[in-house]
Design a protein around this motif. Sequence first.
Motif, PDB file in Angstrom:
ATOM      1  N   PRO A 137       0.523  -1.300   0.114  1.00 55.49           N
ATOM      2  CA  PRO A 137       0.193  -0.176  -0.248  1.00 55.49           C
ATOM      3  C   PRO A 137       0.849   1.693  -0.168  1.00 55.49           C
ATOM      4  N   ASN A 138       0.105   2.041  -0.497  1.00 52.19           N
ATOM      5  CA  ASN A 138       1.377   3.532  -0.092  1.00 52.19           C
ATOM      6  C   ASN A 138       1.145   3.878   1.102  1.00 52.19           C
ATOM      7  N   LEU A 139       3.005   4.256   1.038  1.00 53.80           N
ATOM      8  CA  LEU A 139       4.429   4.120   1.603  1.00 53.80           C
ATOM      9  C   LEU A 139       4.504   5.463   2.528  1.00 53.80           C
ATOM     10  N   LEU A 140       3.729   6.544   1.720  1.00 53.29           N
ATOM     11  CA  LEU A 140       4.061   7.970   3.039  1.00 53.29           C
ATOM     12  C   LEU A 140       3.226   8.023   3.633  1.00 53.29           C
ATOM     13  N   LEU A 160      12.470   3.296   0.415  1.00 53.93           N
ATOM     14  CA  LEU A 160      11.871   3.255   1.599  1.00 53.93           C
ATOM     15  C   LEU A 160      11.504   4.687   1.581  1.00 53.93           C
ATOM     16  N   SER A 161      12.835   5.695   2.473  1.00 56.69           N
ATOM     17  CA  SER A 161      12.956   6.652   2.801  1.00 56.69           C
ATOM     18  C   SER A 161      12.507   8.367   1.353  1.00 56.69           C
ATOM     19  N   ARG A 166       7.815   7.353   7.133  1.00 52.66           N
ATOM     20  CA  ARG A 166       7.861   8.177   8.220  1.00 52.66           C
ATOM     21  C   ARG A 166       8.866   8.011   8.567  1.00 52.66           C
ATOM     22  N   GLU A 167       9.160   6.512   9.344  1.00 52.76           N
ATOM     23  CA  GLU A 167      10.147   5.967  10.528  1.00 52.76           C
ATOM     24  C   GLU A 167      10.941   4.595   9.343  1.00 52.76           C
ATOM     25  N   ILE A 168      11.750   4.274   9.318  1.00 49.95           N
ATOM     26  CA  ILE A 168      12.612   2.994   8.848  1.00 49.95           C
ATOM     27  C   ILE A 168      13.271   2.981  10.091  1.00 49.95           C
TER      28      ILE A 168
END
Length: 329
Positions: A137-140, A160-161, A166-168
């Motif tokens: 799904p949308n990763l934002l 991902l960044s 938001r957090e990785i």
Amino acid sequence: MLASHLVAPGKIELIEVPEPVLSPATSAETGQGEIIFQPETTCLCGSDLPYFTGSDEWEIEIGHSLHEMIGTVTATNGQRWKTGDRVLAVPVMQQGLRERFILDETRTIPIATNIPEEHALMAQPLGTALFALKKLPNLLDKTVAVVGQGPMGQLMNAALSNMGAREIIGIDLLESRLQISPSMGATATICNQHIDPIPAVKEILKGELPDIVIEAVGHADQQLNLCIDLCRQAGSILVFGVPPETIDQVRLRDLVFKNITIYSSMNPDFNLDFPLAMQWLSEGRIDVTPIITHRFPLAEIQQAFELFRDRRDGAIKVIVEFPGLQRSC
């Protein structure tokens, strides 16, 4: 010419094999041509290790195992390339550890010329990551834990960044790998050799568990149960690391009771995913400098595999340079 021969688990030799001979015409069945490809700049991948160690179910053959490579087209019977063109190529079944081999021209893409060649080489592994992440799904604004901070885990961090997570949170047993993670996009790291990652993740996320967990370890060391523990209720797990054929003691009931969605990924699209990854690298969206840690000539392929297998000396991406690189310079 030289090709690899795995004479025993963990023991690789270079042997002489005949030069490949190209048929004179394009395939009547597919309408596509073939090339003779000469690898020059290549690198090792975690999926090469089961061949090297003899721990996987697939049959070991001459040429195992290498599949991330840039080199030169030395002959063709097709229309896509001409002799002398330099391309990124992915051999079938990872049988690319040979000085030259025949390859369908559709398993190649152009390389970016505005970045170092070893950076362009990373379009192959990065393309596999992008193909997998497109399924989610949308990763934002999502929180993500990436279990395994080897080469693919690091590229997952970076992708991902770029996609707005938001957090990785990078998780690995090796501190040396976690030292690289912030420069590749991780916002936090956890060494689960020393601490329980579940409370550590909850502390970072203010009592919550991640929306998404990515398993980037794979093979015999896979960490699917840890991913189930880490994932929040009704969250998602991306199984990216190639697993063994069967996995015993996976806590499937816990996964079902948490209503977790599982995504899997294999075989990126040569027309979409590898070119997109090459574009990202060319545009400077991702700097892969931190993960390129070692270089070996082909003559030292045994040492290269041993270092990569044993995860020594901070090894992440191990480059192997073929003799053809010197001739093409």
